[in-house]
Design a protein around this motif. Structure first.
Motif, PDB file in Angstrom:
ATOM      1  N   GLY A  76       0.785  -1.510   0.495  1.00 33.87           N
ATOM      2  CA  GLY A  76      -0.389   0.181  -0.272  1.00 33.87           C
ATOM      3  C   GLY A  76       0.814   1.003   0.244  1.00 33.87           C
ATOM      4  N   TYR A  77       0.655   2.113  -1.047  1.00 31.57           N
ATOM      5  CA  TYR A  77       1.182   3.123  -0.783  1.00 31.57           C
ATOM      6  C   TYR A  77       0.080   4.998  -0.824  1.00 31.57           C
ATOM      7  CZ  TYR A  77       4.976   1.088  -3.031  1.00 31.57           C
ATOM      8  OH  TYR A  77       6.557  -0.138  -3.148  1.00 31.57           O
ATOM      9  N   GLN A  78       0.967   6.055   0.274  1.00 31.07           N
ATOM     10  CA  GLN A  78       0.065   6.582   0.186  1.00 31.07           C
ATOM     11  C   GLN A  78       0.077   7.625  -0.666  1.00 31.07           C
ATOM     12  OE1 GLN A  78      -1.946   7.177   3.514  1.00 31.07           O
ATOM     13  NE2 GLN A  78      -3.167   8.627   2.376  1.00 31.07           N
ATOM     14  N   GLN A  79      -1.506   8.069  -1.456  1.00 29.09           N
ATOM     15  CA  GLN A  79      -1.124   8.850  -3.079  1.00 29.09           C
ATOM     16  C   GLN A  79      -1.583  10.528  -1.882  1.00 29.09           C
ATOM     17  OE1 GLN A  79      -4.121   6.846  -5.806  1.00 29.09           O
ATOM     18  NE2 GLN A  79      -4.591   5.836  -4.344  1.00 29.09           N
ATOM     19  N   ALA A  80      -0.761  11.424  -2.847  1.00 31.99           N
ATOM     20  CA  ALA A  80      -1.259  13.064  -2.912  1.00 31.99           C
ATOM     21  C   ALA A  80      -2.659  13.328  -2.945  1.00 31.99           C
ATOM     22  CB  ALA A  80      -0.024  13.520  -3.161  1.00 31.99           C
ATOM     23  N   LEU A  81      -3.174  14.061  -1.996  1.00 31.30           N
ATOM     24  CA  LEU A  81      -4.232  14.794  -2.371  1.00 31.30           C
ATOM     25  C   LEU A  81      -5.320  15.311  -3.665  1.00 31.30           C
ATOM     26  CD1 LEU A  81      -5.415  15.685   1.558  1.00 31.30           C
ATOM     27  CD2 LEU A  81      -6.001  13.047   0.320  1.00 31.30           C
ATOM     28  N   SER A  82      -5.787  14.803  -4.084  1.00 34.28           N
ATOM     29  CA  SER A  82      -5.846  15.810  -5.116  1.00 34.28           C
ATOM     30  C   SER A  82      -6.827  17.046  -4.643  1.00 34.28           C
ATOM     31  CB  SER A  82      -6.981  15.036  -6.331  1.00 34.28           C
ATOM     32  OG  SER A  82      -8.316  14.886  -5.768  1.00 34.28           O
ATOM     33  N   ALA A 137      -8.987  14.866   4.815  1.00 35.73           N
ATOM     34  CA  ALA A 137      -7.689  14.948   4.798  1.00 35.73           C
ATOM     35  C   ALA A 137      -6.327  13.740   4.696  1.00 35.73           C
ATOM     36  CB  ALA A 137      -8.024  14.300   6.544  1.00 35.73           C
ATOM     37  N   THR A 138      -7.187  12.497   3.941  1.00 33.44           N
ATOM     38  CA  THR A 138      -6.039  11.308   3.227  1.00 33.44           C
ATOM     39  C   THR A 138      -7.139  10.554   2.015  1.00 33.44           C
ATOM     40  OG1 THR A 138      -4.777   9.726   4.186  1.00 33.44           O
ATOM     41  CG2 THR A 138      -6.819   9.273   4.961  1.00 33.44           C
ATOM     42  N   SER A 139      -6.194  10.013   2.040  1.00 30.30           N
ATOM     43  CA  SER A 139      -6.869   9.228   0.472  1.00 30.30           C
ATOM     44  C   SER A 139      -6.314   7.975   1.265  1.00 30.30           C
ATOM     45  CB  SER A 139      -6.480   9.767  -0.794  1.00 30.30           C
ATOM     46  OG  SER A 139      -4.852  10.260  -0.573  1.00 30.30           O
ATOM     47  N   ALA A 140      -7.273   6.889   0.188  1.00 31.78           N
ATOM     48  CA  ALA A 140      -6.852   5.412   0.416  1.00 31.78           C
ATOM     49  C   ALA A 140      -5.357   5.431  -0.136  1.00 31.78           C
ATOM     50  CB  ALA A 140      -8.229   4.607  -0.929  1.00 31.78           C
ATOM     51  N   LEU A 141      -5.041   4.616   0.057  1.00 33.62           N
ATOM     52  CA  LEU A 141      -3.644   3.782   0.458  1.00 33.62           C
ATOM     53  C   LEU A 141      -4.462   3.171  -1.518  1.00 33.62           C
ATOM     54  CD1 LEU A 141      -2.302   1.441   2.918  1.00 33.62           C
ATOM     55  CD2 LEU A 141      -1.620   4.103   1.960  1.00 33.62           C
ATOM     56  N   LEU A 142      -2.684   2.645  -2.648  1.00 35.96           N
ATOM     57  CA  LEU A 142      -2.888   1.769  -3.866  1.00 35.96           C
ATOM     58  C   LEU A 142      -2.604   1.218  -3.465  1.00 35.96           C
ATOM     59  CD1 LEU A 142      -3.274   2.207  -6.784  1.00 35.96           C
ATOM     60  CD2 LEU A 142      -1.009   3.401  -7.182  1.00 35.96           C
ATOM     61  N   MET A 143      -3.164   0.401  -4.098  1.00 31.72           N
ATOM     62  CA  MET A 143      -2.797  -1.162  -3.181  1.00 31.72           C
ATOM     63  C   MET A 143      -1.858  -1.467  -5.058  1.00 31.72           C
ATOM     64  SD  MET A 143      -2.929  -0.955  -0.423  1.00 31.72           S
ATOM     65  CE  MET A 143      -2.218  -3.209   0.501  1.00 31.72           C
ATOM     66  N   GLY A 169       8.573  12.658  -6.243  1.00 32.87           N
ATOM     67  CA  GLY A 169       7.397  12.585  -5.799  1.00 32.87           C
ATOM     68  C   GLY A 169       6.616  11.663  -6.069  1.00 32.87           C
ATOM     69  N   SER A 170       6.050  11.047  -6.702  1.00 35.83           N
ATOM     70  CA  SER A 170       5.693  10.540  -7.479  1.00 35.83           C
ATOM     71  C   SER A 170       5.362   8.704  -7.213  1.00 35.83           C
ATOM     72  CB  SER A 170       4.703  10.830  -9.132  1.00 35.83           C
ATOM     73  OG  SER A 170       6.030   9.691  -9.242  1.00 35.83           O
ATOM     74  N   VAL A 171       3.804   8.937  -6.944  1.00 34.26           N
ATOM     75  CA  VAL A 171       3.707   7.547  -6.189  1.00 34.26           C
ATOM     76  C   VAL A 171       4.355   6.212  -6.946  1.00 34.26           C
ATOM     77  CG1 VAL A 171       1.565   5.218  -5.479  1.00 34.26           C
ATOM     78  CG2 VAL A 171       1.639   7.906  -5.426  1.00 34.26           C
ATOM     79  N   ILE A 172       4.087   6.800  -8.326  1.00 37.64           N
ATOM     80  CA  ILE A 172       4.864   5.754  -9.643  1.00 37.64           C
ATOM     81  C   ILE A 172       6.469   5.601  -9.056  1.00 37.64           C
ATOM     82  CG2 ILE A 172       5.414   6.972 -11.330  1.00 37.64           C
ATOM     83  CD1 ILE A 172       4.573   2.920 -10.885  1.00 37.64           C
ATOM     84  N   GLN A 173       7.296   6.854  -8.276  1.00 36.00           N
ATOM     85  CA  GLN A 173       7.968   6.429  -8.144  1.00 36.00           C
ATOM     86  C   GLN A 173       8.842   6.084  -7.371  1.00 36.00           C
ATOM     87  OE1 GLN A 173       9.976   9.976  -6.626  1.00 36.00           O
ATOM     88  NE2 GLN A 173      11.911   9.883  -7.728  1.00 36.00           N
ATOM     89  N   ALA A 174       8.492   6.323  -5.849  1.00 33.14           N
ATOM     90  CA  ALA A 174       8.718   5.193  -4.825  1.00 33.14           C
ATOM     91  C   ALA A 174       8.227   3.966  -5.236  1.00 33.14           C
ATOM     92  CB  ALA A 174       7.259   6.061  -3.845  1.00 33.14           C
TER      93      ALA A 174
END
Length: 169
Positions: free
Chosen positions: A71-77, A86-92, A146-151
């Motif tokens: 699970g990766y934390q996504q930035a808020l849109s 305040a937070t978004s769902a994790l990208l699994m 800083g992107s999710v795909i980079q992480a």
């Protein structure tokens, strides 16, 4: 004949001299006595409060792992922010492994899945959007800082992920 004032000053000076010499005699006697006495035991000093070390930083970017997915934390849109979230769902994501130097991950949402693949140095990822087993769209997307795909790809290339369906060793 001395005046009463001079007599008083003389008495005060004489008394002061005697007092100072008596003090110095006492301090000499006290020093000699202290030298003969055993050294006093030091009082118990309260120990300084222990500072706990800073928690070690994880060597991966995923927030959690469950059932072989990471699970990766996504930035808020902007929409999330406007909606007051305040937070978004994790990208699994599921790590698919390395085939000839190309690392791939997959995320699944019902009948829709997306496979993202990247070769070192991973500046661009190839994306395949799949619906019910059929490739609907392919595209190449730059990997931004800083992107999710980079992480995710950083974890994949640093061997922090286990191939989906395999047991971690």
């Amino acid at each position: 004949m001395k005046t009463p004032f001079r007599a008083a000053v003389s008495i005060i000076v004489a008394a002061s001299t005697l007092t100072l010499s008596a003090c110095s005699d006492r301090s000499t006697e006290a020093s000699a006595a202290a030298a003969q006495q055993p050294a006093p035991t030091p009082a118990v000093v309260a120990a300084e409060p222990e500072t706990s070390p800073a928690p070690a930083q994880p060597d991966h970017f995923y927030a959690m792992t469950e059932d072989g997915e990471y699970g990766y934390q996504q930035a808020l849109s902007d929409d999330d922010i406007k909606a007051g979230r305040a937070t978004s769902a994790l990208l699994m994501v599921r790590y698919l492994g390395d085939v000839k130097g190309v690392r791939s991950i997959k995320y699944v949402d019902g009948d829709i899945s997306n496979v993202l693949s990247c070769a070192a140095p991973c500046k661009f990822v190839k994306s395949k959007l799949i619906y019910s087993g059929r490739v609907m769209r392919t595209e190449t997307v730059p990997v931004t800082d800083g992107s999710v795909i980079q992480a995710v790809m950083s974890d994949a290339f640093n061997d922090r992920l286990t191939v989906f369906g395999r047991k971690a060793s």
